[in-house]
Design an enzyme around this catalytic site. Sequence first.
Site, short mmCIF file in Angstrom:
data_model
loop_
_atom_site.label_atom_id
_atom_site.label_comp_id
_atom_site.label_asym_id
_atom_site.label_seq_id
_atom_site.Cartn_x
_atom_site.Cartn_y
_atom_site.Cartn_z
CG ASP A 27 -9.36 -48.66 47.93
OD1 ASP A 27 -10.50 -49.38 48.07
OD2 ASP A 27 -9.26 -47.69 47.34
CD GLU A 76 -11.57 -43.09 51.58
OE1 GLU A 76 -12.20 -44.31 51.56
OE2 GLU A 76 -11.93 -42.20 50.85
CE1 TYR A 118 -7.61 -45.69 43.89
CE2 TYR A 118 -9.34 -47.33 44.16
CZ TYR A 118 -8.42 -46.41 44.67
OH TYR A 118 -8.25 -45.98 45.69
CG ASP A 172 -13.70 -48.76 49.22
OD1 ASP A 172 -12.60 -49.27 49.59
OD2 ASP A 172 -13.74 -47.80 48.30
#
Length: 498
Positions: free
Chosen positions: A74, A470, A225, A77
């Site tokens: 996603d 990120e 999430y 990571d």
Amino acid sequence: MGLSSVLLLALLLLPAVASAGHHDYGDALHKSILFFEGQRSGRLPPDQRLRWRRDSGLHDGAAAGVDLTGGYYDAGDNVKFGFPMAFTATLMSWGLIDFGRSFGPHKEEARKAVRWATDYFMKATAKRNTVYVQVGDASKDHSCWERPEDMDTPRTVYKVDPSHPGSDVAAETAAALAAGSIVFRDADPVYSQRLLDRAMQVFKFADRYRGAYSSSLHAAVCPCYCDFDGYQDELLWAAAWLHKASRRREYRQYIKRNEVVLGASDSINEFGWDNKHAGINVLISKEVLMGKDEYFQSFRANANNFMCTLLPGISDHPQIQYSPGGLLFKVGGSNMQHVTSLSFLILAYSNYLSHAGAHVSCGGGGGRSAPPTKLRQVAKRQVDYILGDNPLRMSYMVGYGPRFPRRIHHRGSSIPSVAAHPARIGCKAGAAYYASAAPNPNLLVGAVVGGPSDATDAFPDARAVFQQSEPTTYINAPLMGLLAYFSAHPNPAEWADD
């Protein structure tokens, strides 16, 4: 209206003559799609273009007796989170559905990006009444800084089923499959039908066994999430996509029957992987604006009200802030996810309005309204900000323009590639690369980072500040449609309101 509001409105709604033709939107589109190749998990195909990436996660799902190879990481990571991945796929597909002609030579590579996700979701939903929603232990993964090719953290598999419901993630997966079925309707009719059939099956499961996946799988999916807004919006969202893909009366009736109980008008000033309300209203409003279903007028009213909250100087009650440099701003990390998702909705709605010869009406004492061109200008202003028209004069897309983020919060990008460093780099050995002030050795071309996260337009370009540095798949997904449209229509002077 105060002076600052007047100045901000002028900035946002300028025809942008100075930047017309300034940006190569086609190049940015190509790069935004290329980014997804850097996020691929599984066995990479021969036509893989980001060559510093290699195969990874080749045994995902094996411990549970299921093939869960493929899909996307996603962000920076190495976990595969199904909820944001499904939203990513839905938004990539929506861009192709609405602006497919504008993708030009990049249409096929965009479809491939969608298929990398939908192929994975077909695997994740192969067992009836079960959706595999995550691969990887987020806590252990986040305690390491290692390449996906080297990862040795647990590839734990998590699923939702009748005993552990997850209507939100299951319905979003159904939406992704349904939207994907439209994308492949002409290019691959057999595959398209398989996607649609599976979407209908998964939606039935999501609707019958109701519950939030962050309740069933709290330790695994939170705080990364969690579903903070409940699963009701995803059920309506999935039904809307299934109606669009199948034209079946049952989904139209479902939307009508559940509009109020599932809260179609709730929280309409936000749109993202967690909250679909605004997207539902914009998507369904097309039916009304095309004259196909007058019953759905309430959805158009909701969409109209949502647009008004985004237009400073037009609404008496704006709910979105803008930075001094003109960037749409919401409090919290990774602001660009809001910028791209909301801008996409603005552009999509402007397109529907144009075809219907309609405007956005925001009421107020002066009866203020905005034509579709104004909405496009707001969306274009956000895209141009991302590409470099901002106080720092830097692009927030890696590899686009002369100045862009060099120290992004991304494991694979920040650690020497397998080609450059064949020996394994372990979990803790990667910490030296994380802490280094040196630029990342591998360019994750097309990645758009979280960007400025306060109202000052500041950006530190520091790996440790993950909220700003990120990249995520759900930042890039809606940007594809935006870039496609502006690559075909770069000059506001040529826009016209029908």
